[in-house]
Design a protein around this motif. Structure first.
Motif, PDB file in Angstrom:
ATOM      1  N   LEU A  35       0.783  -1.195   0.009  1.00 57.39           N
ATOM      2  CA  LEU A  35       0.119   0.095  -0.015  1.00 57.39           C
ATOM      3  C   LEU A  35       0.982   1.239   0.023  1.00 57.39           C
ATOM      4  O   LEU A  35       0.532   2.135  -0.570  1.00 57.39           O
ATOM      5  N   VAL A  36       2.007   1.201   0.713  1.00 54.53           N
ATOM      6  CA  VAL A  36       2.639   2.439   0.919  1.00 54.53           C
ATOM      7  C   VAL A  36       4.152   2.290   1.270  1.00 54.53           C
ATOM      8  O   VAL A  36       4.306   1.197   1.961  1.00 54.53           O
ATOM      9  N   GLU A  37       4.977   3.071   0.785  1.00 56.65           N
ATOM     10  CA  GLU A  37       6.586   2.703   0.977  1.00 56.65           C
ATOM     11  C   GLU A  37       6.957   3.691   2.042  1.00 56.65           C
ATOM     12  O   GLU A  37       6.513   4.778   2.115  1.00 56.65           O
ATOM     13  N   ILE A  38       7.504   3.168   3.023  1.00 57.65           N
ATOM     14  CA  ILE A  38       8.140   3.715   4.173  1.00 57.65           C
ATOM     15  C   ILE A  38       9.478   3.965   4.565  1.00 57.65           C
ATOM     16  O   ILE A  38      10.143   2.779   4.216  1.00 57.65           O
ATOM     17  N   GLN A  39      10.273   5.152   4.711  1.00 57.19           N
ATOM     18  CA  GLN A  39      11.444   5.076   4.637  1.00 57.19           C
ATOM     19  C   GLN A  39      12.194   5.286   6.237  1.00 57.19           C
ATOM     20  O   GLN A  39      11.540   5.959   6.945  1.00 57.19           O
ATOM     21  N   THR A  40      12.776   4.115   6.589  1.00 56.16           N
ATOM     22  CA  THR A  40      13.394   4.141   7.923  1.00 56.16           C
ATOM     23  C   THR A  40      14.720   4.681   8.144  1.00 56.16           C
ATOM     24  O   THR A  40      15.045   5.040   6.939  1.00 56.16           O
ATOM     25  N   ASP A  41      15.368   4.474   9.167  1.00 54.98           N
ATOM     26  CA  ASP A  41      16.806   5.032   9.068  1.00 54.98           C
ATOM     27  C   ASP A  41      17.863   4.203   8.148  1.00 54.98           C
ATOM     28  O   ASP A  41      19.031   4.531   8.080  1.00 54.98           O
ATOM     29  N   LYS A  42      17.229   2.976   7.968  1.00 54.46           N
ATOM     30  CA  LYS A  42      18.240   1.889   7.240  1.00 54.46           C
ATOM     31  C   LYS A  42      17.621   1.274   5.818  1.00 54.46           C
ATOM     32  O   LYS A  42      18.664   1.121   5.146  1.00 54.46           O
TER      33      LYS A  42
END
Length: 398
Positions: A35-42
């Motif tokens: 559904l959605v792309e999420i950017q984490t710290d890595k």
């Protein structure tokens, strides 16, 4: 309606940035469809749908950073959809079935957040962009080429047009995601640890000869695998460099595990995959692990735990042409070693004969609060002796 929330994608994750929605309000989605792309710290991760149904509302805007537990969008479950279907004319049902067919053929291309952003702002479907990379990844250059020579729809709203114009004039690169996290960590390391860098060189001639012999017999082991094995042996002899300073409790923690991180240059920035328990692995096993981690790092498919808990870090920048550098320690570790370019040059052998040798320079930065220069030299001498005389390294593994 069911709220789709940002859940903990990896170890210790507390927040994430919404990079891109893969669906729109009104779309029909299947269970487990991204559904959605999420950017984490890595890493960049996808949040999938927990059920089949219609997307009713998108709550969080692209570019916003939210805490774990925040609702991102709402989905009306398939049970309610079935009830609506019974009251819909046959024409609407056919449309829905056609929509579901497109879902079955759902396909995601590989691309960085900035590349996707560039495509969106130029009203380009990133899946239509031809890829020059053999891996199938769409790069920024691919999108720029498509903008210049492909069929591009320029009917963009004025606000977006203005933003694209500003970015093209200033060559804007978003300072966010992995790049921002790298900056934060490097700044903390440099301003917390008093770095001292020791430079030296090592004769790679015998190692290259042994590798050639192994390759001729059908066995291939990378130089990186030799480096990691030699580092583990040297760290066991000089455990102060496999340590962490615990300032809060006035103590130095000597780690009994040997988790070797190796810096990897990717399109998303510098990542450090970790070979966990390297002391328990054979050279052949280390070679396979490094190869696998490197490939998945470049493809953006590493899991968070594969980049955690390193006790010592190495960086092999020689293949890139580096002749010397002062590496920044991967906080909270005590040291980092960087391998630079290997050059062919005349050297003396044991019989005082002049031969052509392979000499590699390297640099090691260490925390001067924890270790002294003399210990660092002893450590690198031990490492160099194992590389220059590979039979000694083999004996250590018996």
């Amino acid at each position: 309606m069911l709220a789709v929330k940002l859940h903990d994608i990896g170890e210790g994750m507390t927040e994430g940035e919404v990079v891109q929605y893969l669906v729109q309000v009104g779309d029909w989605v299947e269970t487990d469809q991204p559904l959605v792309e999420i950017q984490t710290d890595k890493m960049i991760a996808e949040i999938s749908s927990p059920c089949a149904g219609h997307v009713k509302e998108i709550i969080i805007e692209i570019g916003e950073t939210v805490q774990v537990g925040t609702s991102l969008l709402y989905i009306e479950s398939s049970n309610k959809e079935v009830e609506k279907q019974q009251q819909q004319p046959e024409e609407d049902i056919s449309k829905r079935e056609a929509n579901m067919t497109s879902v079955v053929n759902f396909h995601r291309v590989l691309a960085t957040p900035y590349t996707r952003k560039l495509a969106r702002e130029n009203n380009i479907n990133i899946e239509d962009v031809p890829r020059a990379d053999a891996s199938g990844r769409v790069t920024e250059a691919d999108v720029q080429q498509f903008i210049k020579y492909g069929e591009v729809n320029h009917s963009i709203v004025p606000e977006v047009q203005e933003k694209v114009l500003v970015e093209s004039v200033h060559d804007v690169i978003p300072f966010m995601g992995i790049r921002k996290k790298i900056a934060e960590k490097m700044t903390k390391s440099l301003y917390t640890i008093p770095h001292v860098t020791h430079f030296d060189e090592v004769n790679m001639t015998n190692l290259f000869r042994i590798r050639s012999e192994m390759k001729a017999s059908g066995e291939s082991v990378s130089v990186t695998a030799f480096f990691i094995k030699a580092l583990v042996v040297a760290l066991k002899d000089y455990p102060i460099f496999n340590a962490e300073l615990d300032e809060a409790n006035d103590r130095i923690l000597l780690k009994k595990s040997y988790h070797i991180g190796f810096a990897t240059n990717t399109e998303n920035g510098l990542l450090v995959p970790v070979v966990h328990n390297a002391d328990e692995k054979s050279m052949k096993s280390i070679h396979k692990v490094v190869k696998d981690l490197s490939e998945r790092a470049i493809a953006g498919k590493l899991q968070p735990f594969e980049m955690k808990n390193s006790t010592f870090t190495m960086s092999n920048v020689g293949p890139l042409g580096s002749t010397g550098a002062t590496p920044i320690i991967n906080y909270p570790e005590t040291a980092i070693i960087a391998f630079h370019k290997t050059k062919r040059q005349p050297i003396f052998n044991d019989l005082d004969e002049i031969i052509v040798g392979h000499i590699m320079t390297f640099s090691m930065a260490f925390d001067h609060r924890v270790a002294d220069g003399a210990t660092a030299v002893a450590f690198t001498n031990r490492f160099a002796s194992l590389i220059e005389q590979p039979h000694k390294l083999m004996m250590e593994m018996i």
